[in-house]
Enzyme design. Sequence first.
Site, PDB file in Angstrom:
ATOM      1  N   ASP A   1     -15.286   9.115   0.220  1.00 15.24           N
ATOM      2  CA  ASP A   1     -16.459   9.428   1.015  1.00 15.24           C
ATOM      3  C   ASP A   1     -16.857   8.149   1.760  1.00 15.24           C
ATOM      4  O   ASP A   1     -16.310   7.068   1.497  1.00 15.24           O
ATOM      5  CB  ASP A   1     -17.578   9.895   0.075  1.00 15.24           C
TER       6      ASP A   1
ATOM      7  N   ASP B   1     -20.662   7.330   3.468  1.00 11.12           N
ATOM      8  CA  ASP B   1     -22.043   6.887   3.233  1.00 11.12           C
ATOM      9  C   ASP B   1     -22.322   6.709   1.749  1.00 11.12           C
ATOM     10  O   ASP B   1     -22.152   7.649   0.960  1.00 11.12           O
ATOM     11  CB  ASP B   1     -23.030   7.904   3.809  1.00 11.12           C
TER      12      ASP B   1
END
Length: 247
Positions: A12, A14
């Site tokens: 991922d 953020d």
Amino acid sequence: MTASGLRAVIFDVDGTLAETERDGHRRAFNRAFRDHGLPYEWGVPEYGRLLAVTGGRRRLAGYLAGQGVPDSEPLARELHRTKTAHYTAWLHDGPLLARPGVPELLAELHERGVPVAVATTGRRAWVTVLLARLFGDVTFAAVITGDDVSRLKPDPEVYQLALHELGIGARDAVAVEDSPPGLAAATAAGLCCLVVTSAYHRHLPFPGAAAVVPGYQRGDMVDSDGPLAAGVTVDALRRLHSAAYSR
């Protein structure tokens, strides 16, 4: 049934590769509110609660509806375009750093021949800027963003597409996430998922995670004697991956 071996690591963005939510996204949303003459401002704790809704436009639409704004979707789209422009400018020039230990992990994965990929439901317009600024020397085998999918996390579509692009099965990879929606998306796609908690998610439960740690480096592993005791390394990820399928 045993694992077939670690053939990729899917990250991922953020909160996972960089701490971007509080001082990046949140401030960009607040600037968008001001640009559009709206009386809203998201404080640090409030924004943490709002992160339960994935996708900035969806977050805005839900918030505006809660404020009594009729037909909030068109305004949410406008605000999100403005917010994305502010956030992208911050990624170019703001005080942006990778999470400690991430550059070293990516370098080791490259040296050991393990492909790395990105699976995020953020917009490609800013994802590519962040990756270029922080990890310009890293070759990502696949970069899947919110522009590539119709359903956002916790739906598994973004991970399913990443696996398709990599040409591997779910049992061949480890996902690295920082939030409950991300963990849910990864595990729904059949992936073993390591959670490296970010600032907004430190104290949340993560049922179904292969492991939960507060950071990537050895010094972050307080009171840990498991496969990640020496930090998040390629060997540690291999052990975590193997253990996930031998339970």
